[in-house]
Design an enzyme around this catalytic site. Sequence first.
Site, PDB file in Angstrom:
ATOM      1  N   ALA A 245      72.875  38.507  44.819  1.00 11.58           N
ATOM      2  CA  ALA A 245      73.152  38.710  43.391  1.00 11.58           C
ATOM      3  C   ALA A 245      73.064  37.351  42.686  1.00 11.58           C
ATOM      4  CB  ALA A 245      74.527  39.338  43.178  1.00 11.58           C
ATOM      5  N   PHE A 246      72.895  37.389  41.365  1.00 11.27           N
ATOM      6  CA  PHE A 246      72.663  36.126  40.639  1.00 11.27           C
ATOM      7  C   PHE A 246      73.865  35.203  40.718  1.00 11.27           C
ATOM      8  CE2 PHE A 246      75.069  35.670  36.729  1.00 11.27           C
ATOM      9  CZ  PHE A 246      75.673  36.907  36.587  1.00 11.27           C
ATOM     10  N   LYS A 247      75.035  35.718  41.057  1.00 14.88           N
ATOM     11  CA  LYS A 247      76.221  34.867  41.108  1.00 14.88           C
ATOM     12  C   LYS A 247      76.063  33.733  42.120  1.00 14.88           C
ATOM     13  CE  LYS A 247      79.429  37.877  38.866  1.00 14.88           C
ATOM     14  NZ  LYS A 247      78.569  39.085  38.638  1.00 14.88           N
ATOM     15  N   ASP A 248      75.149  33.893  43.088  1.00 14.20           N
ATOM     16  CA  ASP A 248      74.911  32.810  44.042  1.00 14.20           C
ATOM     17  C   ASP A 248      74.408  31.538  43.352  1.00 14.20           C
ATOM     18  OD1 ASP A 248      75.608  34.217  46.390  1.00 14.20           O
ATOM     19  OD2 ASP A 248      73.625  35.139  46.495  1.00 14.20           O
TER      20      ASP A 248
ATOM     21  N   MET B 264      77.728  29.993  42.157  1.00 12.82           N
ATOM     22  CA  MET B 264      78.729  29.789  43.216  1.00 12.82           C
ATOM     23  C   MET B 264      78.266  28.771  44.246  1.00 12.82           C
ATOM     24  SD  MET B 264      81.627  31.278  43.093  1.00 12.82           S
ATOM     25  CE  MET B 264      82.439  32.716  42.417  1.00 12.82           C
TER      26      MET B 264
END
Length: 462
Positions: free
Chosen positions: A110-113, A116
């Site tokens: 997911a784009f949160k990587d 993060m």
Amino acid sequence: MKYISTRGNAPELSFEEAMLTGLARDGGLYVPESIPTLSADEIAALAGKSYEEAAFVVMRPFVGDAFTDEEFKGIIARAYASFRHAARAPLVQLAPNHYLLELFHGPTLAFKDFAMQLIGQLFQFSLARRNERVTIVGATSGDTGSAAIEAFRGLSNVDVFILFPHGRVSPIQRKQMTTPEDSNVHALALDGDFDDCQAKLKDMFNDFDFRDGVKLAGVNSINWARVLAQVVYYFTSAVSLGAPHRKVSFTVPTGNFGDIFAGYIAKKMGLPIDRLVIATNQNDILHRTMETGAYTKEGVTPSISPSMDIQVSSNFERALFDAYGRDGGAVAQLMEELKDGSFAISQGAMETLREHFDSGRASEEETNATIASEFTATSEVLCPHSAVGVKVAGAYLGEVPMVTLATAHPAKFPDAVEAAMGARPALPPHMADMMDKDERVTRVPNDLGALEALIKERIAQR
Ligand SMILES: *Cc1c(COP(=O)(O)O)cnc(C)c1O
């Protein structure tokens, strides 16, 4: 570079301090005191650079003297080394003037990587230098928890505890949180729902003895460093479509307003963005706000795009701060009114918001139909969040190239995708065995004292 609070009543901080603090003491969000710009020549020179090289150019002006150039380059290189695509954020074409920006090639799909992984390396560098340790505690309904665990696992100066609602996350999301073997990772299944997890997290931050004792730190989506990391792919994708010589538009599946706010920052930095389109699912507080000028809480109705099921969109406060001429007192007043469920935005502020943002909403039926029709037309399999974006973007296609952000890999939401198009998306080969791996998880009661005792005990064991 100094950082100031959107509520105008907290100390100014450096980049590093703002990153380690997260939320400002007056309840506000940190923003840079001014937005640095890149010239058209500097933007043009990004063409042909690697993602990491572009990331350095775009983010460098925001970090001040926190790191030397070499240190910052090292941090960026480590952050994106685990991505599975050489371009990190590749563009694929859906239609003559419509492109999909695939942001799901990181370790948790997911784009949160993007944010993060960077924040993990930034924390580790800063903490090692200060000879400090922190305890990161997060609450998750799915994607954020696994992204945080992947980012912090194995880092020596951090313990990471993730609270998720027992029995209420998808099997893949649970496996992503419970199968990492690193001893600094602690997955906690709480007897309650997501709101209980968030309430317990808040209680821990408000228990100052506990908070100071374990050096609690937060990495939720209001952390400025997370927004900053997301500015980069607006530049790389726009430049590959001809910016700065040509304008580009973006449609962004939106929940907490972090991802689309990063696009707004890119525009302020000088990237020629024509439209920034907010795409919501049936939980459409942001679309309603853009239409009516009233920001009104309603209950959340669970959808097939769960990462966008929000009642209040925390990062929207940053956009309001600018729309109100950076008047922290005015923003504090609005947030006070919101405690009663709603506030009205002034006409002047609405004009500013509408100058920068368009919006649209996709129903569950439209989202399903878009997954099916895109697969037929292009063979691209969309996750439900990305499908909301593609559907909403449809109303804004024209002469300016449109980039829709694909925020997660379809295999993270196999049931929804299968129901929409009749075929079940497979996990990428390197993750194919995840469902068979052993899990390590601690079931915890919905009780503050018990949780705090468990966290202290785990830290003492390390
Ligand atoms: C978090 C998330 C979103 C929403 O992003 P915001 O920055 O909160 O607007 C959209 N899609 C997916 C898959 C997500 O994980």
